[in-house]
Design a protein around this motif. Structure first.
Motif, PDB file in Angstrom:
ATOM      1  N   ASP A 147      -4.605  -4.480  17.252  1.00  0.00           N
ATOM      2  CA  ASP A 147      -3.248  -4.509  16.702  1.00  0.00           C
ATOM      3  C   ASP A 147      -2.218  -4.349  17.812  1.00  0.00           C
ATOM      4  O   ASP A 147      -2.139  -3.293  18.436  1.00  0.00           O
ATOM      5  N   THR A 193      -4.058  -8.670  14.722  1.00  0.00           N
ATOM      6  CA  THR A 193      -3.064  -8.657  13.653  1.00  0.00           C
ATOM      7  C   THR A 193      -1.923  -9.617  13.943  1.00  0.00           C
ATOM      8  O   THR A 193      -1.283 -10.123  13.012  1.00  0.00           O
ATOM      9  N   ARG A 213      -0.639  -5.095   8.241  1.00  0.00           N
ATOM     10  CA  ARG A 213      -1.598  -4.654   9.257  1.00  0.00           C
ATOM     11  C   ARG A 213      -2.754  -3.886   8.597  1.00  0.00           C
ATOM     12  O   ARG A 213      -3.914  -4.065   8.953  1.00  0.00           O
ATOM     13  N   ILE A 233      -5.044  -6.316   6.857  1.00  0.00           N
ATOM     14  CA  ILE A 233      -5.900  -7.052   7.800  1.00  0.00           C
ATOM     15  C   ILE A 233      -7.078  -6.182   8.230  1.00  0.00           C
ATOM     16  O   ILE A 233      -8.228  -6.626   8.235  1.00  0.00           O
ATOM     17  N   GLU A 234      -6.798  -4.941   8.587  1.00  0.00           N
ATOM     18  CA  GLU A 234      -7.891  -4.071   9.052  1.00  0.00           C
ATOM     19  C   GLU A 234      -8.880  -3.762   7.941  1.00  0.00           C
ATOM     20  O   GLU A 234     -10.093  -3.732   8.158  1.00  0.00           O
TER      21      GLU A 234
END
Length: 242
Positions: free
Chosen positions: A41, A84, A96, A99-100
């Protein structure tokens, strides 16, 4: 009687919400030793410049460059990587987190640079939220301490959204202070960004595979240094998603 029952239910609901708010939060799945994917990120981006200082420039540019270098090193170490953001775009904190958490068997590493009113403050910090993330955070901090003239500002717990809501182990790395003349000037240099990425990558690979496995190098070909018209260093071209 109905009024008493309603009041009792209301009190019970408040107590339940309070318990949820104060309950310790940990990563829902501990993949700190088994992860196959690293979500990298790059902090800030787009309309969010992050810190901006005369010495170090915009934080969003420095974080993106370090993140890209880190992504490349991890891929070379046969770890799957997801970024990200790969360009100067704004990504919300919730995006974010999404996404993780959408990955399988992953960890999350967020790259930032620090800022302070006092220009003399300098050094590295690493943050985590869940106990499952503490070992990785300490390992990254330890590797950063091998950088010449480094200052250890410690490993700390934090309630940052991207850490608190992470399904997997997650850490946030503060790669020095843009407000400090020395570290800010270094943050503009591609060699220094390469060194930061190298140390963080070494820690991640050791966390997964053990000591002595990482084969990265802080040396890169001179032609890999992109230049601006003013002679500064721009982030490297966006890598292909792996």
């Amino acid at each position: 009687m109905p009024r008493l029952i309603s009041r009792a239910l209301a009190i019970g609901l408040v107590a339940l919400l309070a318990a949820c708010a104060t309950a310790p939060k940990t990563a829902k799945k501990n993949t700190s030793k088994t992860f196959t994917t690293v979500v990298v990120d790059a902090g800030h981006g787009g309309k969010d410049s992050g810190a901006y200082r005369r010495y170090g420039g915009a934080e969003k540019r420095a974080t993106l460059d370090v993140a890209k270098r880190l992504e490349r090193k991890l891929h070379e170490s046969e770890l799957k990587t997801v970024m990200t953001r790969c360009s100067d775009v704004f990504i919300s904190l919730d995006e974010r987190v999404a996404i993780e958490n959408s990955q399988k068997n992953a960890i999350f590493v967020s790259i930032h640079f620090n800022d302070a009113r006092r220009r003399g403050i300098h050094g590295y910090e690493t943050y985590y939220h869940s106990v499952d993330s503490s070992e990785l955070a300490n390992r990254i901090q330890s590797k950063l301490m091998t950088i010449p003239h480094s200052a250890n500002r410690g490993v700390h717990t934090a309630n940052f959204r991207v850490l608190r809501l992470a399904y997997y182990p997650a850490v946030l790395v503060e790669c020095g202070f843009l407000s400090n003349r020395s570290e800010g000037n270094e943050a503009r240099e591609w060699e220094y960004r390469e060194l930061l990425a190298d140390r963080i990558a070494e820690a991640i690979v050791e966390q997964r595979y053990g000591p002595g496995v990482y084969g990265g190098s802080t040396q890169v070909a001179a032609q890999s240094q992109p230049q601006t018209s003013s002679g500064g260093t721009d982030p490297a071209p966006a890598p292909v998603h792996h």
